[in-house]
Design a protein around this motif. Structure first.
Motif, PDB file in Angstrom:
ATOM      1  N   ARG A   1       0.831  -1.201   0.000  1.00 23.25           N
ATOM      2  CA  ARG A   1       0.000   0.000   0.000  1.00 23.25           C
ATOM      3  C   ARG A   1       0.863   1.247   0.000  1.00 23.25           C
ATOM      4  O   ARG A   1       1.906   1.324   0.658  1.00 23.25           O
ATOM      5  N   SER A   2       0.406   2.254  -0.740  1.00 22.57           N
ATOM      6  CA  SER A   2       1.028   3.582  -0.722  1.00 22.57           C
ATOM      7  C   SER A   2      -0.094   4.602  -0.799  1.00 22.57           C
ATOM      8  O   SER A   2      -1.089   4.396  -1.474  1.00 22.57           O
ATOM      9  N   PHE A   3       0.086   5.725  -0.094  1.00 21.46           N
ATOM     10  CA  PHE A   3      -1.018   6.650   0.091  1.00 21.46           C
ATOM     11  C   PHE A   3      -0.780   7.983  -0.611  1.00 21.46           C
ATOM     12  O   PHE A   3      -1.231   8.189  -1.730  1.00 21.46           O
ATOM     13  N   ARG A   4      -0.097   8.882   0.033  1.00 21.07           N
ATOM     14  CA  ARG A   4       0.101  10.223  -0.543  1.00 21.07           C
ATOM     15  C   ARG A   4       1.582  10.496  -0.694  1.00 21.07           C
ATOM     16  O   ARG A   4       2.232  10.866   0.278  1.00 21.07           O
ATOM     17  N   PRO A   5       2.133  10.289  -1.889  1.00 22.04           N
ATOM     18  CA  PRO A   5       1.397   9.914  -3.099  1.00 22.04           C
ATOM     19  C   PRO A   5       1.333   8.400  -3.278  1.00 22.04           C
ATOM     20  O   PRO A   5       2.081   7.655  -2.655  1.00 22.04           O
ATOM     21  N   ALA A   6       0.450   7.970  -4.181  1.00 21.66           N
ATOM     22  CA  ALA A   6       0.440   6.571  -4.592  1.00 21.66           C
ATOM     23  C   ALA A   6       1.674   6.303  -5.435  1.00 21.66           C
ATOM     24  O   ALA A   6       2.088   7.149  -6.227  1.00 21.66           O
ATOM     25  N   LYS A   7       2.260   5.140  -5.266  1.00 26.92           N
ATOM     26  CA  LYS A   7       3.480   4.790  -5.994  1.00 26.92           C
ATOM     27  C   LYS A   7       3.199   4.032  -7.291  1.00 26.92           C
ATOM     28  O   LYS A   7       4.125   3.786  -8.072  1.00 26.92           O
ATOM     29  N   ASP A   8       1.957   3.635  -7.505  1.00 28.06           N
ATOM     30  CA  ASP A   8       1.623   2.818  -8.670  1.00 28.06           C
ATOM     31  C   ASP A   8       0.161   3.033  -9.043  1.00 28.06           C
ATOM     32  O   ASP A   8      -0.595   3.687  -8.306  1.00 28.06           O
ATOM     33  N   GLU A   9      -0.236   2.459 -10.178  1.00 28.35           N
ATOM     34  CA  GLU A   9      -1.588   2.677 -10.703  1.00 28.35           C
ATOM     35  C   GLU A   9      -2.667   2.080  -9.810  1.00 28.35           C
ATOM     36  O   GLU A   9      -3.711   2.700  -9.597  1.00 28.35           O
ATOM     37  N   PHE A  10      -2.429   0.880  -9.297  1.00 29.03           N
ATOM     38  CA  PHE A  10      -3.441   0.245  -8.459  1.00 29.03           C
ATOM     39  C   PHE A  10      -3.726   1.083  -7.219  1.00 29.03           C
ATOM     40  O   PHE A  10      -4.884   1.330  -6.870  1.00 29.03           O
ATOM     41  N   ASN A  11      -2.678   1.534  -6.542  1.00 29.20           N
ATOM     42  CA  ASN A  11      -2.875   2.342  -5.349  1.00 29.20           C
ATOM     43  C   ASN A  11      -3.502   3.690  -5.661  1.00 29.20           C
ATOM     44  O   ASN A  11      -4.297   4.211  -4.870  1.00 29.20           O
ATOM     45  N   ASN A  50      -3.120   5.047 -19.896  1.00 22.41           N
ATOM     46  CA  ASN A  50      -3.437   6.453 -20.167  1.00 22.41           C
ATOM     47  C   ASN A  50      -4.334   7.071 -19.103  1.00 22.41           C
ATOM     48  O   ASN A  50      -4.544   8.285 -19.094  1.00 22.41           O
ATOM     49  N   TYR A  51      -4.890   6.242 -18.223  1.00 22.72           N
ATOM     50  CA  TYR A  51      -5.750   6.752 -17.160  1.00 22.72           C
ATOM     51  C   TYR A  51      -4.956   7.385 -16.016  1.00 22.72           C
ATOM     52  O   TYR A  51      -5.552   7.936 -15.081  1.00 22.72           O
ATOM     53  N   PHE A  52      -3.639   7.316 -16.093  1.00 26.35           N
ATOM     54  CA  PHE A  52      -2.800   7.755 -14.978  1.00 26.35           C
ATOM     55  C   PHE A  52      -1.739   8.745 -15.460  1.00 26.35           C
ATOM     56  O   PHE A  52      -1.315   8.720 -16.608  1.00 26.35           O
ATOM     57  N   THR A  53      -1.342   9.599 -14.532  1.00 29.04           N
ATOM     58  CA  THR A  53      -0.279  10.572 -14.801  1.00 29.04           C
ATOM     59  C   THR A  53       0.835  10.358 -13.786  1.00 29.04           C
ATOM     60  O   THR A  53       0.578  10.307 -12.578  1.00 29.04           O
ATOM     61  N   GLU A  54       2.040  10.205 -14.281  1.00 32.38           N
ATOM     62  CA  GLU A  54       3.196  10.064 -13.398  1.00 32.38           C
ATOM     63  C   GLU A  54       3.781  11.432 -13.083  1.00 32.38           C
ATOM     64  O   GLU A  54       3.801  12.317 -13.932  1.00 32.38           O
ATOM     65  N   PHE A  55       4.202  11.604 -11.844  1.00 31.29           N
ATOM     66  CA  PHE A  55       4.873  12.828 -11.435  1.00 31.29           C
ATOM     67  C   PHE A  55       6.004  12.435 -10.496  1.00 31.29           C
ATOM     68  O   PHE A  55       6.140  11.255 -10.142  1.00 31.29           O
ATOM     69  N   THR A  56       6.810  13.371 -10.122  1.00 29.53           N
ATOM     70  CA  THR A  56       7.964  13.054  -9.277  1.00 29.53           C
ATOM     71  C   THR A  56       7.512  12.402  -7.977  1.00 29.53           C
ATOM     72  O   THR A  56       6.816  13.008  -7.164  1.00 29.53           O
ATOM     73  N   GLY A  57       7.871  11.146  -7.804  1.00 36.27           N
ATOM     74  CA  GLY A  57       7.562  10.441  -6.569  1.00 36.27           C
ATOM     75  C   GLY A  57       6.249   9.702  -6.534  1.00 36.27           C
ATOM     76  O   GLY A  57       5.924   9.071  -5.526  1.00 36.27           O
ATOM     77  N   GLY A  58       5.449   9.772  -7.608  1.00 35.24           N
ATOM     78  CA  GLY A  58       4.168   9.087  -7.520  1.00 35.24           C
ATOM     79  C   GLY A  58       3.382   9.016  -8.807  1.00 35.24           C
ATOM     80  O   GLY A  58       3.837   9.406  -9.883  1.00 35.24           O
ATOM     81  N   VAL A  59       2.150   8.521  -8.662  1.00 34.35           N
ATOM     82  CA  VAL A  59       1.220   8.328  -9.778  1.00 34.35           C
ATOM     83  C   VAL A  59      -0.146   8.823  -9.329  1.00 34.35           C
ATOM     84  O   VAL A  59      -0.540   8.624  -8.178  1.00 34.35           O
ATOM     85  N   SER A  60      -0.887   9.453 -10.229  1.00 32.61           N
ATOM     86  CA  SER A  60      -2.241   9.907  -9.890  1.00 32.61           C
ATOM     87  C   SER A  60      -3.212   9.518 -10.993  1.00 32.61           C
ATOM     88  O   SER A  60      -2.826   9.334 -12.152  1.00 32.61           O
ATOM     89  N   LEU A  61      -4.454   9.377 -10.618  1.00 36.18           N
ATOM     90  CA  LEU A  61      -5.526   9.129 -11.574  1.00 36.18           C
ATOM     91  C   LEU A  61      -5.861  10.448 -12.253  1.00 36.18           C
ATOM     92  O   LEU A  61      -6.162  11.437 -11.590  1.00 36.18           O
ATOM     93  N   ASN A  62      -5.797  10.494 -13.597  1.00 39.79           N
ATOM     94  CA  ASN A  62      -6.046  11.753 -14.299  1.00 39.79           C
ATOM     95  C   ASN A  62      -7.519  11.893 -14.680  1.00 39.79           C
ATOM     96  O   ASN A  62      -8.357  11.046 -14.330  1.00 39.79           O
TER      97      ASN A  62
END
Length: 331
Positions: free
Chosen positions: A194-204, A272-284
């Protein structure tokens, strides 16, 4: 009906005593306009970047419709809510007492017990079509049930006597559980816990968003039952922390877990549903548009069996919130 507004620039106001929602996904295109009668709406979930008028807020308050403002990851920031409590203040008084005695311990044990039982049940379900992981999933399921047994066998007159132990056993159970889920995921979407803020992967990232939506619905259920979402039993009473929401959500996290997991293993998720940024991944925005409607359908419309009757998942949550509140004042 819950309405989720997550398109930047959406405008919510009132026309002819109805909600009017104007959405323009492309600046070159005209607004799309929808009119919705107030009695059909239970809540608005509004992402940052939308605009709403005071008339829309007033109409929502008049019809007991809450408006929740959420962060980009789906976690609620605040809400517009009717100033009336809607129930006896005795519930809140007894809730505060319960947070300091064995009643709070009893409910925490119940909620955590159901959570861990749900985790073990999910892993048992996954065994059915994964013969190569049968032994591993069985071992992890048994480990989770052992932690559940430790919680159930504990006794205390104050949650402070056992909260650290409970958090430790719950955390250990969670590691077993998410390790197992990761083993069952498609190779492109394996994750490392599990990873929270930020998420480290698409599933999280998607799971965090699903939990965020669920948090807002749990808070609503508690408030409708006359409970104070800030007075919890096990989660810490940090400044502005809705600790009862975090306590009460535990048995229902499996709703989000199963739904999100099913999307990934059903090969419905696009990178394509996700955006990577420094240190994590977010749902776009594309990911949110894909996710929200079926998830709300799953929570608000799809039926499950609850105490011998068919109920939507969120109706079951609401009934449990009332059961909890009534137990506090029916001594």
């Amino acid at each position: 009906m819950q309405i989720f507004i997550n398109t930047y620039g959406t405008y919510l106001h009132v026309k002819d005593d109805m909600f009017e929602i104007k959405v323009r996904e492309d600046k070159k295109q005209p607004f799309k306009v929808n009119h919705i009668a107030a009695h059909k709406v239970t809540s608005f979930i509004v992402s940052k970047g939308a605009a709403l008028t005071s008339d829309a807020i007033a109409l929502a308050l008049k019809h007991n419709i809450d408006i929740v403002i959420v962060e980009n990851n789906g976690h609620p920031m605040g809400r517009f809510w009717h100033s009336k409590l809607g129930s006896t203040t005795k519930i809140r008084k007894e809730q505060l007492k319960a947070s300091l005695n064995e009643v709070g311990v009893k409910w925490i044990k119940e909620w955590l017990s159901v959570k861990l039982e749900n985790q073990a049940d999910f892993l048992q379900d996954l065994k059915k079509h994964r013969k190569n992981l049968h032994t591993t999933l069985e071992e992890k399921s048994e480990a989770i049930l052992n932690f559940r047994e430790k919680i159930m066998q504990s006794s205390a007159t104050d949650i402070k006597e056992v909260d650290e132990s409970f958090r430790g056993w719950e955390g250990s159970s969670g590691r077993q559980y998410f390790d197992a889920l990761s083993l069952c995921m498609p190779k492109d979407f394996n994750f490392n816990g599990r990873s929270f803020r930020p998420a480290k992967d698409e599933f999280n990232a998607m799971l965090n968003y699903a939990y965020g939506i669920l948090y807002s619905r749990i808070e609503r259920a508690l408030m409708l039952a006359g409970l104070d979402p800030f007075v919890g039993f096990m989660h810490r009473d940090d400044y502005n922390s809705k600790s009862l929401v975090y306590d009460f959500i535990e048995p229902y996290r499996s709703y989000a877990d199963r739904f999100v997991f099913r999307l990934f293993t059903g090969k419905k998720i696009n990178k394509n549903y996700f955006t990577e940024f420094t240190g994590g991944v977010s749902l776009n925005e594309e990911g949110k548009a894909f996710f929200v409607a079926p998830y709300l359908e799953y929570l608000d419309s799809e039926k499950i069996r609850y105490k011998g009757k068919l109920q939507t998942r969120l109706n079951a949550v609401q009934l449990e919130a009332h059961r909890f509140a009534n137990s506090l004042i029916s001594k």
